[in-house]
Enzyme design. Structure first.
Site, PDB file in Angstrom:
ATOM      1  N   ASP A   1       0.829  -1.202   0.000  1.00 49.52           N
ATOM      2  CA  ASP A   1       0.000   0.000   0.000  1.00 49.52           C
ATOM      3  C   ASP A   1       0.870   1.262   0.000  1.00 49.52           C
ATOM      4  O   ASP A   1       1.887   1.328   0.707  1.00 49.52           O
ATOM      5  CB  ASP A   1      -0.864  -0.016   1.278  1.00 49.52           C
ATOM      6  CG  ASP A   1      -1.878   1.101   1.324  1.00 49.52           C
ATOM      7  OD1 ASP A   1      -2.749   1.107   0.441  1.00 49.52           O
ATOM      8  OD2 ASP A   1      -1.802   1.955   2.222  1.00 49.52           O
TER       9      ASP A   1
ATOM     10  N   GLU B   1       1.329  -0.598  -5.123  1.00 49.05           N
ATOM     11  CA  GLU B   1       0.342   0.437  -5.423  1.00 49.05           C
ATOM     12  C   GLU B   1       1.136   1.653  -5.872  1.00 49.05           C
ATOM     13  O   GLU B   1       1.518   2.516  -5.074  1.00 49.05           O
ATOM     14  CB  GLU B   1      -0.513   0.808  -4.195  1.00 49.05           C
ATOM     15  CG  GLU B   1      -1.664   1.709  -4.603  1.00 49.05           C
ATOM     16  CD  GLU B   1      -2.202   2.605  -3.498  1.00 49.05           C
ATOM     17  OE1 GLU B   1      -1.580   2.725  -2.426  1.00 49.05           O
ATOM     18  OE2 GLU B   1      -3.267   3.199  -3.727  1.00 49.05           O
TER      19      GLU B   1
HETATM   20  C1  NOJ Z   1      -4.386   3.128  -0.682  1.00 50.01           C
HETATM   21  C2  NOJ Z   1      -5.527   2.187  -0.433  1.00 50.01           C
HETATM   22  O1  NOJ Z   1      -5.819   1.508  -1.620  1.00 50.01           O
HETATM   23  C3  NOJ Z   1      -6.663   3.042   0.070  1.00 50.01           C
HETATM   24  O2  NOJ Z   1      -7.884   2.334   0.107  1.00 50.01           O
HETATM   25  C4  NOJ Z   1      -6.282   3.567   1.420  1.00 50.01           C
HETATM   26  O3  NOJ Z   1      -7.286   4.432   1.883  1.00 50.01           O
HETATM   27  C5  NOJ Z   1      -4.954   4.337   1.365  1.00 50.01           C
HETATM   28  N1  NOJ Z   1      -3.958   3.675   0.589  1.00 50.01           N
HETATM   29  C6  NOJ Z   1      -4.383   4.528   2.738  1.00 50.01           C
HETATM   30  O4  NOJ Z   1      -3.917   3.312   3.245  1.00 50.01           O
END
Ligand code: NOJ
Length: 568
Positions: free
Chosen positions: A231, A291
């Site tokens: 993430d 991500e």
């Molecule tokens: C990216 C995640 O996909 C999202 O859902 C989340 O709110 C943020 N990062 C913070 O962790």
């Protein structure tokens, strides 16, 4: 579109070549050694919304286990489960309060172990979601850190004095609205949070943090996970001097000045940590999916690592920003991604962005468009990461009023920001009450198109989106050219039809996608791809009137896909 792009895709073959290959340069070798994740189909499960085994209205791990037959039959090889660790659920799991357990709302560690075992029996690996940037403010590390300025955990987070009374240390803003600093009266300092205030950022410059987090990853590898989706890796590090970000014109959706986030995003140190995580992953044969929000392919390339020693699968999320289907736009982007030499990871939807069905739908041909776009991204070279429900045509269904909103950013930013509830609706299993997701009250209401778009109804319909997806995934599995073949774009000037071939060892699979709302005649000439006048057989088409023969001029219906293969 430059002429050189015509042959761009002929060129780049294998992961083992790390130097980007110039567009236009021929490369004779074909794909060599491939890792398991290069041939796998990944599928994102948002556990709250997938399947509720105990009817409390929230999905759970046993619910996921109960759907493994479905996923196997669909052709999925790995599922990424968004965070299911103990959490106060402010950000629905992305606020982790214990990295080494399962939230009781989702089940137990024993349930998790069963999921891994059953997954194995179904040929499905389990990928967890690791949240390295921040913890919950209820994590014991943070509670200890905030207790006093001299706490041994103080430096595990980013604490600073304000610039003056009621003035945060700098102008950084949270991507979820407002200042990125929260004042804590216990010790009279501010802490930094790029996301919600309940998600304080960890200090990755502290070696104890690095060790604790790598240990948490080991904990899950030992339990059998096959990798992690990482993430928010862009924001792991901040400038130690906390310089103000340059201010840009205008305000964000939350009414704060726009800034250019050069001092708290994509700092070079991020790559050191990616390498450290990769080293640990390699010890377990695991895969790391990033991500990775990037503006261009050059930025994306960086996440593979100079020596391909960082993320094996940095997600290409750029396609999710294309608002319309357009042959030149997709052709150009895919040519550019191919030219990086990395193994592509195409993503069209996830739990943070509008579902592709709605984004690309025109309100009239939504099913046709969704089928055509699935044929595009599932037939490309690379590994796809599907989002649950895309295979049945789940649509976005945003809240209609502020009081319906569950996602805090939707409440804070209403009406400009409606939050992410719309893309997180319960999976549509049948046309029964609550779409067969739960017998309780679902945590979010189901989307109205569940009546027509659901697993049960679509399984019974040979022309359904679901059966089209199954067939596509079967083709990916069965056709070596689709698994490993090189990519080459055809007809580079065509404004309507995006066509490409995947070729391997004297075989080619042709994919033609009419991205326009009118019928088109597409000329098929595979000479540039090394096939003069090949005989071809249709493998799959989404046309309402099926295409049975491939000639040099093919008539294609609006928003339709054709997949054909050379025959010897
Ligand atoms: C990216 C995640 O996909 C999202 O859902 C989340 O709110 C943020 N990062 C913070 O962790």
């Amino acid at each position: 579109m430059s002429k050189t792009l015509i042959v761009a895709g002929l060129l780049v073959a294998s992961m083992s070549t790390f130097t980007p290959i110039a567009r236009g340069q021929m490369k004779a070798t074909e794909a060599v050694h491939h890792e398991w994740w290069q041939h796998a189909v990944f599928y994102e499960v948002y556990p709250r919304s997938f399947s509720d085994s105990n009817n409390d209205g929230v999905g759970d791990l046993n619910g996921i286990t109960s759907k493994l037959d479905y996923l196997q039959h669909l052709g999925v090889n790995a599922i990424w489960i968004t965070p299911c660790f103990p959490s106060p659920q402010v950000d629905f799991g992305y606020d982790v309060s214990d990295y080494e357990n399962i939230d009781p709302m989702y089940g137990t560690l024993a349930d998790f172990d069963r999921l891994v075992t059953e997954g194995k029996a179904h040929g499905i690996k389990i990928i967890l979601d690791f949240v390295p940037n921040h913890t919950s403010d209820q994590h014991k590390w943070f509670l200890e850190s905030k207790a006093s300025r001299t706490s041994p955990k103080r430096d595990w987070y980013i604490w600073r004095d304000g610039k003056g009374p009621n003035q945060p240390p700098n102008n950084w803003t949270s991507t979820f609205g407002g200042s990125a600093w929260k004042y804590d009266p216990t010790t009279g300092q501010y802490y930094y949070h790029y996301f919600y205030a309940e998600q304080p950022d960890l200090n990755w410059r502290n070696p104890e943090v690095v060790k604790a987090m790598l240990d948490a990853m080991r904990f899950w590898y030992e339990r059998g996970v096959a990798g992690f989706r990482l993430d928010a890796v862009d924001t792991l590090y901040e400038d130690p001097d906390l310089k103000d970000n340059p201010v840009l014109p205008g305000n964000d959706k939350f009414g704060y000045p726009n800034t250019h986030e050069i001092y708290n995003k994509k700092l070079p140190e991020v790559h050191d940590i990616m390498r450290a995580m990769r080293k640990v992953a390699d010890g377990y044969g695991a895969v790391l999916i990033g991500e990775t929000w990037t503006q261009n392919v050059a930025q994306l390339r960086e996440y593979y690592g100079v020596r391909n020693d960082e993320l094996q699968m940095p997600m290409d999320l750029m396609m999710t920003e294309f608002k319309q289907v357009s042959a030149p736009v997709f052709r150009e982007h895919i040519g550019a991604v191919e030219s990086t030499g990395g193994w592509p990871v195409f993503v069209i939807s996830n739990h943070d962005i509008m579902r592709s069905y709605t984004r690309w739908g025109d309100g009239v041909h939504n099913d046709d468009i969704a089928k055509m776009m699935s044929a595009m991204y599932l037939m490309l070279r690379g590994t796809p990461v599907m989002y649950y429900g895309e295979e049945i045509g789940m649509e976005n269904n945003d809240p209609k009023s502020k009081d319906e909103v569950r996602d805090p950013i939707g409440r804070r930013g209403w009406p400009l920001e409606k939050g992410r509830d719309g893309e997180r609706k319960p999976m549509q299993w049948s046309d029964a009450k609550n779409a067969g997701f739960t017998e309780g009250t679902p945590w979010l209401p189901v989307a109205p198109n569940y009546v027509t778009h659901n697993v049960a109804t679509e399984t019974a319909d040979p022309q359904s989106m679901l059966n089209f997806y199954r067939r596509l995934l079967e083709l990916r599995r069965d056709e070596p050219a689709l698994r490993e073949g090189q990519y080459a774009a055809l007809n580079p000037q065509d404004p309507n039809v995006f066509a490409f071939v995947r070729r391997l060892k004297g075989e080619a699979v042709l994919v033609a996608l009419n991205m326009s709302g009118s019928s088109q005649t597409v000329k098929i000439d595979l000479k540039a791809a090394g096939f003069s006048k090949p005989k071809m057989r249709v493998l799959l088409t989404s046309s309402h009137t099926p295409i049975t023969k491939v000639s040099t001029d093919i008539e294609m219906e609006p928003f339709s896909a054709l997949i054909a293969k050379t025959v010897k």
